[in-house]
Design an enzyme around this catalytic site. Structure first.
Site, PDB file in Angstrom:
ATOM      1  N   TYR A 138       6.208  -8.945   8.360  1.00 49.31           N
ATOM      2  CA  TYR A 138       5.734  -7.571   8.502  1.00 49.31           C
ATOM      3  C   TYR A 138       5.873  -7.100   9.945  1.00 49.31           C
ATOM      4  O   TYR A 138       5.705  -7.892  10.885  1.00 49.31           O
ATOM      5  CB  TYR A 138       4.263  -7.464   8.118  1.00 49.31           C
ATOM      6  CG  TYR A 138       3.946  -7.775   6.678  1.00 49.31           C
ATOM      7  CD1 TYR A 138       3.954  -6.769   5.709  1.00 49.31           C
ATOM      8  CD2 TYR A 138       3.619  -9.060   6.281  1.00 49.31           C
ATOM      9  CE1 TYR A 138       3.649  -7.052   4.387  1.00 49.31           C
ATOM     10  CE2 TYR A 138       3.300  -9.356   4.961  1.00 49.31           C
ATOM     11  CZ  TYR A 138       3.321  -8.349   4.019  1.00 49.31           C
ATOM     12  OH  TYR A 138       3.024  -8.626   2.711  1.00 49.31           O
TER      13      TYR A 138
ATOM     14  N   ASP B 125       0.830  -1.197   0.000  1.00 49.62           N
ATOM     15  CA  ASP B 125       0.000   0.000   0.000  1.00 49.62           C
ATOM     16  C   ASP B 125       0.868   1.253   0.000  1.00 49.62           C
ATOM     17  O   ASP B 125       2.012   1.221   0.476  1.00 49.62           O
ATOM     18  CB  ASP B 125      -0.905   0.018   1.226  1.00 49.62           C
ATOM     19  CG  ASP B 125      -1.961  -1.083   1.171  1.00 49.62           C
ATOM     20  OD1 ASP B 125      -2.301  -1.516   0.060  1.00 49.62           O
ATOM     21  OD2 ASP B 125      -2.430  -1.498   2.251  1.00 49.62           O
TER      22      ASP B 125
ATOM     23  N   ASP C   1      -7.149   0.822   7.848  1.00 47.74           N
ATOM     24  CA  ASP C   1      -5.820   1.376   8.092  1.00 47.74           C
ATOM     25  C   ASP C   1      -5.954   2.863   8.419  1.00 47.74           C
ATOM     26  O   ASP C   1      -7.066   3.407   8.509  1.00 47.74           O
ATOM     27  CB  ASP C   1      -4.873   1.132   6.917  1.00 47.74           C
ATOM     28  CG  ASP C   1      -5.294   1.882   5.646  1.00 47.74           C
ATOM     29  OD1 ASP C   1      -6.284   2.633   5.681  1.00 47.74           O
ATOM     30  OD2 ASP C   1      -4.620   1.711   4.616  1.00 47.74           O
TER      31      ASP C   1
ATOM     32  N   ARG D 250      -3.829  -5.491   7.563  1.00 52.18           N
ATOM     33  CA  ARG D 250      -4.810  -4.534   8.085  1.00 52.18           C
ATOM     34  C   ARG D 250      -6.005  -5.259   8.693  1.00 52.18           C
ATOM     35  O   ARG D 250      -6.523  -4.877   9.745  1.00 52.18           O
ATOM     36  CB  ARG D 250      -5.255  -3.576   6.984  1.00 52.18           C
ATOM     37  CG  ARG D 250      -5.999  -4.244   5.852  1.00 52.18           C
ATOM     38  CD  ARG D 250      -6.527  -3.261   4.829  1.00 52.18           C
ATOM     39  NE  ARG D 250      -5.457  -2.643   4.062  1.00 52.18           N
ATOM     40  CZ  ARG D 250      -5.594  -1.513   3.384  1.00 52.18           C
ATOM     41  NH1 ARG D 250      -6.733  -0.867   3.412  1.00 52.18           N
ATOM     42  NH2 ARG D 250      -4.603  -1.026   2.679  1.00 52.18           N
TER      43      ARG D 250
END
Length: 274
Positions: free
Chosen positions: A66, A38, A80, A168
């Site tokens: 992550y 993103d 998010d 997310r």
């Protein structure tokens, strides 16, 4: 000019923006990436250049790692920090112990409903396009794999997972397990398979010399071939050779000529490179 780049994507750029930057820097059109990040996210973006784009289905790109910050007490319509706030609650009573206690529920093979803000299709349209129109549709839960989930700070988790995982949504679901609205506040991709953030290059460092050769990225056993054998493989013909079974990367003078597999006593090419 064929190979792979491990790029440190900065915040504020789409993955497509990074691809465009690589095209300009290397003056080549054939460029693709392995796994979207993103715009607000940072970290490892694996980019394939030239014929390496044809190798994307074969190169190791898992697990992914992550580092995510969870914003407890606030839910958004995009799950998010870029979205509009939909729900708020007091999260001041949340303790690290309570958070640590629910994390094991999300390890292993679990079901996850993809977010509306995603590139998945519904009746021929991307979900994120529908979301921009204010349309919400039912999404089927999908099986994903979380290999490890570690609490780094009271609001930061490290996730080691398989492909298709939406971090997310994981942050939102962890909040729901605690009875709190939550969203993903920040995201850094630390690794994609063997590609690590510590080894990633910045956009101003993109050069042909930084390309990882295709056969090295592939990581397969290699089969060294002669001039004649290379020519035969490029024509799609089988060749003789040492028997090892399985699949190999056929190399001629350190260049990848073909992906081959052992069939009926010969090496059969199933993907050929010019």
């Amino acid at each position: 000019m064929d190979g792979f780049l491990n790029i440190h994507k900065p915040a504020g750029m789409t993955s497509h923006d990074v691809v465009a930057r690589v095209r300009r820097s290397l003056k080549i059109k054939r460029v693709g990436h392995a796994g979207t990040l993103d715009p607000d996210a940072t970290g490892v973006l694996v980019v394939a250049v030239g014929q390496a784009t044809r190798l994307l289905p074969h190169v190791p790109l898992e697990p992914k790692v992550y580092l995510a910050t969870i914003g407890f007490g606030t839910a958004t319509d995009t799950e998010d920090a870029s979205g509009q706030v939909t729900t708020e609650a007091d999260a001041s009573g949340l303790t690290p112990e309570a958070l640590r206690a629910v994390l094991p529920r999300f390890v292993g093979e679990i079901q996850q409903v993809p977010p509306m803000v995603s590139a998945l299709h519904h009746n021929g349209q991307r979900l994120y396009d529908l979301a921009r129109q204010g349309i919400t549709v039912e999404r089927e839960a999908r099986t994903i794999t979380i290999h490890a989930l570690d609490l780094i700070t009271p609001t930061v988790i490290r996730v080691t997972c398989g492909g298709g995982t939406y971090i997310r949504t994981l942050c939102k679901d962890i909040g729901e397990a605690l009875g709190l609205p939550a969203h993903m506040a920040t995201l850094v991709r630390e690794a994609v398979g063997p590609y690590k953030l510590a080894e990633a290059i910045h956009l101003d460092e993109i050069t042909e010399e930084k390309l990882l050769p295709m056969h090295e990225a592939l990581g397969w056993p290699t089969l060294r071939v002669s001039d004649h054998e290379a020519a035969e493989l490029k024509l799609g013909r089988t060749i003789e050779g040492p028997t090892s079974g399985g699949e190999c990367a056929a190399l001629h003078q350190e260049c990848l000529v073909a992906l081959v597999r052992w069939e009926n006593g010969h090496w059969q090419p199933f993907k050929v490179f010019s």
